[in-house]
Motif scaffolding. Structure first.
Motif, PDB file in Angstrom:
ATOM      1  N   ASP A 129      31.810 -11.251   9.971  1.00 48.56           N
ATOM      2  CA  ASP A 129      31.249 -10.615   8.784  1.00 48.56           C
ATOM      3  C   ASP A 129      29.778 -11.016   8.667  1.00 48.56           C
ATOM      4  N   PRO A 130      28.860 -10.199   9.197  1.00 47.75           N
ATOM      5  CA  PRO A 130      27.437 -10.550   9.188  1.00 47.75           C
ATOM      6  C   PRO A 130      26.854 -10.768   7.789  1.00 47.75           C
ATOM      7  N   ASP A 131      27.485 -10.209   6.770  1.00 44.23           N
ATOM      8  CA  ASP A 131      26.988 -10.363   5.401  1.00 44.23           C
ATOM      9  C   ASP A 131      27.692 -11.480   4.632  1.00 44.23           C
ATOM     10  N   TYR A 132      28.448 -12.289   5.320  1.00 43.57           N
ATOM     11  CA  TYR A 132      29.214 -13.363   4.696  1.00 43.57           C
ATOM     12  C   TYR A 132      28.257 -14.379   4.078  1.00 43.57           C
ATOM     13  N   LYS A 133      28.207 -14.362   2.756  1.00 42.46           N
ATOM     14  CA  LYS A 133      27.220 -15.128   2.000  1.00 42.46           C
ATOM     15  C   LYS A 133      27.288 -16.628   2.284  1.00 42.46           C
ATOM     16  N   GLU A 134      28.476 -17.198   2.241  1.00 46.23           N
ATOM     17  CA  GLU A 134      28.611 -18.638   2.399  1.00 46.23           C
ATOM     18  C   GLU A 134      28.130 -19.115   3.764  1.00 46.23           C
ATOM     19  N   ALA A 135      28.515 -18.399   4.826  1.00 52.17           N
ATOM     20  CA  ALA A 135      28.100 -18.805   6.178  1.00 52.17           C
ATOM     21  C   ALA A 135      26.600 -18.602   6.367  1.00 52.17           C
ATOM     22  N   ASN A 136      26.039 -17.527   5.830  1.00 50.08           N
ATOM     23  CA  ASN A 136      24.589 -17.332   5.909  1.00 50.08           C
ATOM     24  C   ASN A 136      23.848 -18.459   5.208  1.00 50.08           C
ATOM     25  N   PHE A 137      24.325 -18.835   4.050  1.00 50.71           N
ATOM     26  CA  PHE A 137      23.697 -19.922   3.302  1.00 50.71           C
ATOM     27  C   PHE A 137      23.800 -21.234   4.070  1.00 50.71           C
ATOM     28  N   ASN A 138      24.993 -21.530   4.563  1.00 47.78           N
ATOM     29  CA  ASN A 138      25.215 -22.803   5.250  1.00 47.78           C
ATOM     30  C   ASN A 138      24.411 -22.921   6.546  1.00 47.78           C
ATOM     31  N   ILE A 139      24.359 -21.853   7.325  1.00 47.32           N
ATOM     32  CA  ILE A 139      23.585 -21.927   8.563  1.00 47.32           C
ATOM     33  C   ILE A 139      22.093 -22.032   8.244  1.00 47.32           C
ATOM     34  N   GLY A 140      21.681 -21.480   7.120  1.00 51.72           N
ATOM     35  CA  GLY A 140      20.293 -21.651   6.673  1.00 51.72           C
ATOM     36  C   GLY A 140      19.982 -23.113   6.398  1.00 51.72           C
ATOM     37  N   ILE A 141      20.889 -23.800   5.723  1.00 51.19           N
ATOM     38  CA  ILE A 141      20.698 -25.237   5.475  1.00 51.19           C
ATOM     39  C   ILE A 141      20.647 -25.989   6.801  1.00 51.19           C
ATOM     40  N   LEU A 142      21.538 -25.634   7.710  1.00 53.62           N
ATOM     41  CA  LEU A 142      21.572 -26.294   9.013  1.00 53.62           C
ATOM     42  C   LEU A 142      20.240 -26.129   9.739  1.00 53.62           C
ATOM     43  N   TYR A 143      19.710 -24.903   9.786  1.00 54.65           N
ATOM     44  CA  TYR A 143      18.435 -24.679  10.464  1.00 54.65           C
ATOM     45  C   TYR A 143      17.294 -25.406   9.759  1.00 54.65           C
ATOM     46  N   ALA A 144      17.346 -25.496   8.447  1.00 52.14           N
ATOM     47  CA  ALA A 144      16.323 -26.260   7.723  1.00 52.14           C
ATOM     48  C   ALA A 144      16.388 -27.739   8.114  1.00 52.14           C
ATOM     49  N   LYS A 145      17.594 -28.285   8.217  1.00 57.94           N
ATOM     50  CA  LYS A 145      17.755 -29.690   8.644  1.00 57.94           C
ATOM     51  C   LYS A 145      17.227 -29.896  10.057  1.00 57.94           C
ATOM     52  N   MET A 146      17.363 -28.868  10.880  1.00 59.82           N
ATOM     53  CA  MET A 146      16.923 -28.964  12.267  1.00 59.82           C
ATOM     54  C   MET A 146      15.422 -28.655  12.412  1.00 59.82           C
ATOM     55  N   GLY A 147      14.756 -28.353  11.294  1.00 55.69           N
ATOM     56  CA  GLY A 147      13.315 -28.116  11.318  1.00 55.69           C
ATOM     57  C   GLY A 147      12.896 -26.691  11.633  1.00 55.69           C
ATOM     58  N   ASN A 148      13.816 -25.757  11.590  1.00 56.05           N
ATOM     59  CA  ASN A 148      13.501 -24.362  11.888  1.00 56.05           C
ATOM     60  C   ASN A 148      13.477 -23.564  10.573  1.00 56.05           C
ATOM     61  N   ALA A 149      12.350 -23.677   9.857  1.00 57.14           N
ATOM     62  CA  ALA A 149      12.226 -23.057   8.540  1.00 57.14           C
ATOM     63  C   ALA A 149      12.311 -21.532   8.603  1.00 57.14           C
ATOM     64  N   GLU A 150      11.784 -20.944   9.668  1.00 53.50           N
ATOM     65  CA  GLU A 150      11.805 -19.478   9.781  1.00 53.50           C
ATOM     66  C   GLU A 150      13.234 -18.942   9.836  1.00 53.50           C
ATOM     67  N   LYS A 151      14.063 -19.564  10.679  1.00 56.35           N
ATOM     68  CA  LYS A 151      15.472 -19.127  10.759  1.00 56.35           C
ATOM     69  C   LYS A 151      16.198 -19.435   9.458  1.00 56.35           C
ATOM     70  N   ALA A 152      15.909 -20.592   8.869  1.00 53.59           N
ATOM     71  CA  ALA A 152      16.563 -20.959   7.608  1.00 53.59           C
ATOM     72  C   ALA A 152      16.285 -19.904   6.546  1.00 53.59           C
ATOM     73  N   LEU A 153      15.041 -19.505   6.412  1.00 51.87           N
ATOM     74  CA  LEU A 153      14.673 -18.509   5.402  1.00 51.87           C
ATOM     75  C   LEU A 153      15.325 -17.159   5.673  1.00 51.87           C
ATOM     76  N   MET A 154      15.441 -16.805   6.958  1.00 48.66           N
ATOM     77  CA  MET A 154      16.075 -15.535   7.309  1.00 48.66           C
ATOM     78  C   MET A 154      17.527 -15.512   6.816  1.00 48.66           C
ATOM     79  N   TYR A 155      18.266 -16.593   7.073  1.00 51.70           N
ATOM     80  CA  TYR A 155      19.667 -16.640   6.649  1.00 51.70           C
ATOM     81  C   TYR A 155      19.786 -16.764   5.134  1.00 51.70           C
ATOM     82  N   TRP A 156      18.904 -17.527   4.511  1.00 45.77           N
ATOM     83  CA  TRP A 156      18.971 -17.644   3.049  1.00 45.77           C
ATOM     84  C   TRP A 156      18.680 -16.308   2.377  1.00 45.77           C
TER      85      TRP A 156
END
Length: 144
Positions: free
Chosen positions: A99-126
């Motif tokens: 489910d590409p629009d799955y809100k919870e997973a999009n939010f969570n992977i955004g946090i993960l990318y932010a922790k990993m220092g990839n702000a661009e990907k984090a913002l895309m998922y958020w």
């Protein structure tokens, strides 16, 4: 001749009934294991949560897309708690494949990318999630 046809119809009806009932049992059992995983994860027992989710995913993968994506999402959170970023990303991406629009997973992977220092990907998922909470979103229990 007529008896054979009647007997054949009875057997087909019995097969359909048993198969339908078995499918319901599998779905209920998948939900049961999923809910066990949620309770274990919330209590901090990550090993028990992982085991319960593994059982649930085997049972739910073909029948319950809603539970399957939630299991992958929760696996992602579980792996984040274990500080295994690679498996966390894989789990969140599995949920998003379903489910590409799955809100919870999009939010969570955004946090993960932010922790990993990839702000661009984090913002895309958020942006996809449009979720304003500040912590990982663990899916709750499902009704059977």
């Amino acid at each position: 001749m007529i008896a054979r046809k009647v007997w054949g119809i009875v057997l087909v009806a019995l097969f359909v009934t048993v198969t339908s009932y078995a499918g319901e049992i599998v779905q209920e059992t998948a939900v049961k294991y999923y809910n066990e995983g949620v309770r274990a994860q919330k209590s901090g027992d990550l090993d028990a949560a992982k085991t319960a989710y593994q059982k649930a995913i085997i049972l739910a993968e073909r029948t319950r897309k809603d539970i399957t994506k939630a299991i992958y999402n929760n696996f992602g959170v579980l792996y984040v708690n274990m500080e295994n970023w690679e498996l966390a990303a894989q789990a969140f991406n599995e949920a998003l494949t379903l489910d590409p629009d799955y809100k919870e997973a999009n939010f969570n992977i955004g946090i993960l990318y932010a922790k990993m220092g990839n702000a661009e990907k984090a913002l895309m998922y958020w942006a996809k999630a449009l979720n304003k909470t500040s912590s990982y979103v663990l899916e709750g229990e499902k009704s059977e």
